[in-house]
Scaffold this motif. Structure first.
Motif, mmCIF file in Angstrom:
data_model
loop_
_atom_site.group_PDB
_atom_site.id
_atom_site.type_symbol
_atom_site.label_atom_id
_atom_site.label_comp_id
_atom_site.label_asym_id
_atom_site.label_seq_id
_atom_site.Cartn_x
_atom_site.Cartn_y
_atom_site.Cartn_z
ATOM 1 N N PRO A 46 46.749 35.398 33.445
ATOM 2 C CA PRO A 46 48.096 35.854 33.102
ATOM 3 C C PRO A 46 48.564 37.083 33.869
ATOM 4 O O PRO A 46 49.768 37.316 33.978
ATOM 5 C CB PRO A 46 48.006 36.153 31.603
ATOM 6 C CG PRO A 46 46.549 36.407 31.344
ATOM 7 C CD PRO A 46 45.806 35.570 32.334
ATOM 8 N N GLN A 47 47.652 37.883 34.359
ATOM 9 C CA GLN A 47 48.101 39.145 34.948
ATOM 10 C C GLN A 47 47.096 39.700 35.935
ATOM 11 O O GLN A 47 45.928 39.295 35.948
ATOM 12 C CB GLN A 47 48.332 40.181 33.847
ATOM 13 C CG GLN A 47 47.028 40.593 33.164
ATOM 14 C CD GLN A 47 47.278 41.594 32.057
ATOM 15 O OE1 GLN A 47 47.736 41.240 30.992
ATOM 16 N NE2 GLN A 47 46.985 42.853 32.341
ATOM 17 N N THR A 48 47.571 40.617 36.721
ATOM 18 C CA THR A 48 46.692 41.418 37.579
ATOM 19 C C THR A 48 46.864 42.871 37.147
ATOM 20 O O THR A 48 47.854 43.186 36.489
ATOM 21 C CB THR A 48 47.100 41.294 39.058
ATOM 22 O OG1 THR A 48 48.451 41.731 39.193
ATOM 23 C CG2 THR A 48 46.957 39.868 39.557
ATOM 24 N N PRO A 49 45.929 43.733 37.506
ATOM 25 C CA PRO A 49 44.646 43.493 38.147
ATOM 26 C C PRO A 49 43.676 42.851 37.157
ATOM 27 O O PRO A 49 43.716 43.175 35.968
ATOM 28 C CB PRO A 49 44.171 44.889 38.552
ATOM 29 C CG PRO A 49 45.240 45.854 38.153
ATOM 30 C CD PRO A 49 46.201 45.163 37.268
ATOM 31 N N ALA A 50 42.820 41.994 37.684
ATOM 32 C CA ALA A 50 41.900 41.285 36.796
ATOM 33 C C ALA A 50 40.662 40.835 37.567
ATOM 34 O O ALA A 50 40.724 40.604 38.779
ATOM 35 C CB ALA A 50 42.592 40.066 36.203
ATOM 36 N N VAL A 315 35.859 36.969 41.287
ATOM 37 C CA VAL A 315 36.892 37.434 42.216
ATOM 38 C C VAL A 315 37.681 38.536 41.513
ATOM 39 O O VAL A 315 37.842 38.523 40.292
ATOM 40 C CB VAL A 315 37.879 36.325 42.669
ATOM 41 C CG1 VAL A 315 37.194 35.278 43.508
ATOM 42 C CG2 VAL A 315 38.572 35.685 41.504
ATOM 43 N N TYR A 316 38.122 39.480 42.323
ATOM 44 C CA TYR A 316 38.998 40.538 41.810
ATOM 45 C C TYR A 316 40.403 40.194 42.285
ATOM 46 O O TYR A 316 40.626 39.953 43.481
ATOM 47 C CB TYR A 316 38.546 41.892 42.370
ATOM 48 C CG TYR A 316 39.426 43.050 41.959
ATOM 49 C CD1 TYR A 316 39.612 43.367 40.625
ATOM 50 C CD2 TYR A 316 40.056 43.842 42.924
ATOM 51 C CE1 TYR A 316 40.414 44.448 40.247
ATOM 52 C CE2 TYR A 316 40.842 44.920 42.555
ATOM 53 C CZ TYR A 316 41.018 45.211 41.216
ATOM 54 O OH TYR A 316 41.809 46.271 40.849
ATOM 55 N N LEU A 317 41.322 40.148 41.353
ATOM 56 C CA LEU A 317 42.687 39.718 41.667
ATOM 57 C C LEU A 317 43.642 40.894 41.541
ATOM 58 O O LEU A 317 43.662 41.590 40.514
ATOM 59 C CB LEU A 317 43.106 38.605 40.700
ATOM 60 C CG LEU A 317 42.281 37.330 40.851
ATOM 61 C CD1 LEU A 317 42.393 36.452 39.619
ATOM 62 C CD2 LEU A 317 42.712 36.566 42.098
ATOM 63 N N ALA A 422 42.625 49.558 32.429
ATOM 64 C CA ALA A 422 41.428 48.848 32.896
ATOM 65 C C ALA A 422 41.830 47.489 33.441
ATOM 66 O O ALA A 422 42.888 46.949 33.075
ATOM 67 C CB ALA A 422 40.451 48.669 31.742
ATOM 68 N N ALA A 423 40.985 46.937 34.314
ATOM 69 C CA ALA A 423 41.217 45.554 34.763
ATOM 70 C C ALA A 423 40.872 44.618 33.610
ATOM 71 O O ALA A 423 39.890 44.846 32.899
ATOM 72 C CB ALA A 423 40.326 45.245 35.966
ATOM 73 N N MET A 424 41.674 43.585 33.434
ATOM 74 C CA MET A 424 41.304 42.550 32.464
ATOM 75 C C MET A 424 40.127 41.773 33.067
ATOM 76 O O MET A 424 40.002 41.666 34.282
ATOM 77 C CB MET A 424 42.464 41.583 32.247
ATOM 78 C CG MET A 424 43.720 42.200 31.691
ATOM 79 S SD MET A 424 43.556 42.616 29.965
ATOM 80 C CE MET A 424 43.554 40.986 29.220
ATOM 81 N N GLU A 425 39.300 41.216 32.209
ATOM 82 C CA GLU A 425 38.195 40.375 32.688
ATOM 83 C C GLU A 425 38.253 39.031 31.981
ATOM 84 O O GLU A 425 38.525 38.970 30.778
ATOM 85 C CB GLU A 425 36.850 41.048 32.430
ATOM 86 C CG GLU A 425 36.637 42.295 33.277
ATOM 87 C CD GLU A 425 35.300 42.956 33.005
ATOM 88 O OE1 GLU A 425 34.316 42.634 33.702
ATOM 89 O OE2 GLU A 425 35.239 43.797 32.093
#
Ligand code: PLP
Length: 428
Positions: A46-50, A315-317, A422-425
């Motif tokens: 749904p979103q970045t950063p993730a 992967v980091y998006l 924070a990045a979502m995971e």
């Protein structure tokens, strides 16, 4: 749009197809989109950063390592590489035990492990609470010094239970070619190998003090892509064990060995070929079974590793927020950066920053026709995602996927820096 005939080999597109090897099946391409299970990542998330982790990639990584190992050698996952709870739960179904580095990691591992899985804790400054938790839960403590052995005896006495202890050995050699040396020379980790025989002679005194010496913990380094060096290190360990068996009569009941298997992160890195490494693992298995027979023991052996099992599964998006030109350099300024992915910015143990494999997640079929720098959102020149990277022309809103990002990402980055989210995971 132009088709992808002109892909720059220094760019992530090539890595996507070649470096991932058998794991490329997990991250597929679908009409020019980086996809998982046939669905573009930018639709799935749904979103970045993730961070996005793939169960299938985890399965594939563990299966590929298992197929290179003799049956007698098990696999322990080093939680520090990625402690995301859903990922950990998934790993519990794949591996034979966990390596922990803190009270929290021991608690996490205890929650997901079943009774047949072994847990251990390593680290040079374990607290009283960590010793106590390990003792009360039958977790092997990898003792890093003589002082720690004394503290473990005190903790065992106070808790009224015996401690399972492995001596962590600081070997006389380092793992050559490793990004991080954890052995050889002076180290805060482990007990110098020359001091080990005298300790082995004191097994009875340790036992009287409440310590069950269950075995040894052997860790010389991590992030090596040098097959010969990894094989030579495994051989060197077995030679040390043979010497100690000859000189002290000691045969470990349990062995935890860090093989230091590395990950191809950068253009030009060659991924480890497990088929080439398999004979070294076979040799290790044979040498240990001969030692075991000689000592009347079946040596329960596990490889302890993290990044090799999880890096390709993540992967980091991040999304392009701004595109600007400053004195001839085109910048893509993104919503993700070093506060989520310190290693990508070159600030996690790297001497020189090198580019990572990254791709324009929805433009895989477009030619890489421009060279850009990618920056994160933090007000520091350290917040770099890429330098002089070849990509198709991208605009605000476009997604970038950084490959090989499943290890030492979210949990190894300064998440509180600048107090950004924070990045979502996600695990899919
Ligand atoms: C004791 C110990 N075990 C395991 C690991 C995991 O190493 P890697 O993720 O490179 O496999 C480390 C890494 O520093 C470590 O220090």
């Amino acid at each position: 749009m132009a088709k992808r005939d002109a892909i720059d080999p220094a760019n992530g597109h090539e890595v996507l197809e070649n470096t991932l090897g058998p794991l490329a099946a997990c991250w597929g391409r679908e009409n020019g989109h980086l996809a998982i299970d046939g669905q573009p990542l930018s639709k799935r998330i749904p979103q970045t950063p993730a961070y996005l982790y793939s169960r299938r990639c985890l399965d594939a990584a563990v299966a590929s390592l298992r197929s290179a190992l003799p049956e007698s050698i098990g696999i322990h996952y080093a939680i520090k590489a990625n402690p995301f709870p859903p990922l950990l739960r998934h790993m519990a179904g794949l591996v034979d035990g966990f390596d922990c580095a803190s009270l929290t990691e021991m608690q996490q591992a205890s929650e997901v492990a079943d009774s047949g899985q072994k847990l251990s804790i390593a680290g040079p400054a374990k607290s009283r609470a960590e010793h106590r938790f390990a003792i009360e839960n039958g977790i092997t403590i990898n003792a890093e010094s003589v002082g720690e052995l004394e503290r473990i005896m005190t903790a065992a006495r106070l808790s009224g239970q015996r401690a399972r202890v492995a001596l962590r050995v600081n070997p006389p050699f380092a793992l050559k070619g490793s990004g991080m040396h954890m052995g050889g020379g002076a180290r805060p980790f482990g007990i110098d190998s020359e001091a080990i025989p005298a300790l082995l002679e004191q097994r009875a005194a340790l036992a009287e003090g409440g310590i069950d010496l269950v075995g040894l913990h052997l860790f010389a380094g991590s992030q090596s892509l040098d097959i010969e060096a990894i094989a030579a290190t495994l051989d060197a360990w077995t030679e040390l064990l043979r010497d100690w068996q000859d000189s002290t009569g000691y045969t470990p009941g349990e062995l935890i060995i860090g093989p230091g298997l590395g990950v191809a992160y950068h253009p030009g890195d060659r991924p480890l070929d497990l088929d080439t490494l398999a004979p070294a693992f076979a040799r290790l298995g044979e040498a240990l079974s001969a030692l075991g027979e000689n000592g009347g023991t079946n040596i329960d052996t596990r490889l302890e590793l993290g990044r090799f099992l999880v890096a390709a599964a993540g992967v980091y998006l991040t999304r392009v927020v701004d595109r600007k030109v400053s004195r001839g350099t085109t910048y893509l300024v993104c919503d993700g950066g070093m506060h989520h992915h310190l290693a990508l910015s070159g600030n996690l143990g790297a001497v020189l920053r090198r580019n990572w494999p990254l791709v324009a997640a929805d433009h895989l079929d477009d030619a890489a026709s421009e060279t850009v720098d990618l920056a994160g959102p933090l007000c520091t020149p350290l917040d770099v995602l890429g330098k002089k990277q070849s990509l198709p022309p991208l605009a605000p809103g476009d997604w970038i996927a950084v490959l090989q990002s499943g290890a030492y990402g979210a949990s190894a980055s300064p998440g509180a820096f600048l107090s950004r989210d924070a990045a979502m995971e996600f695990l899919v």
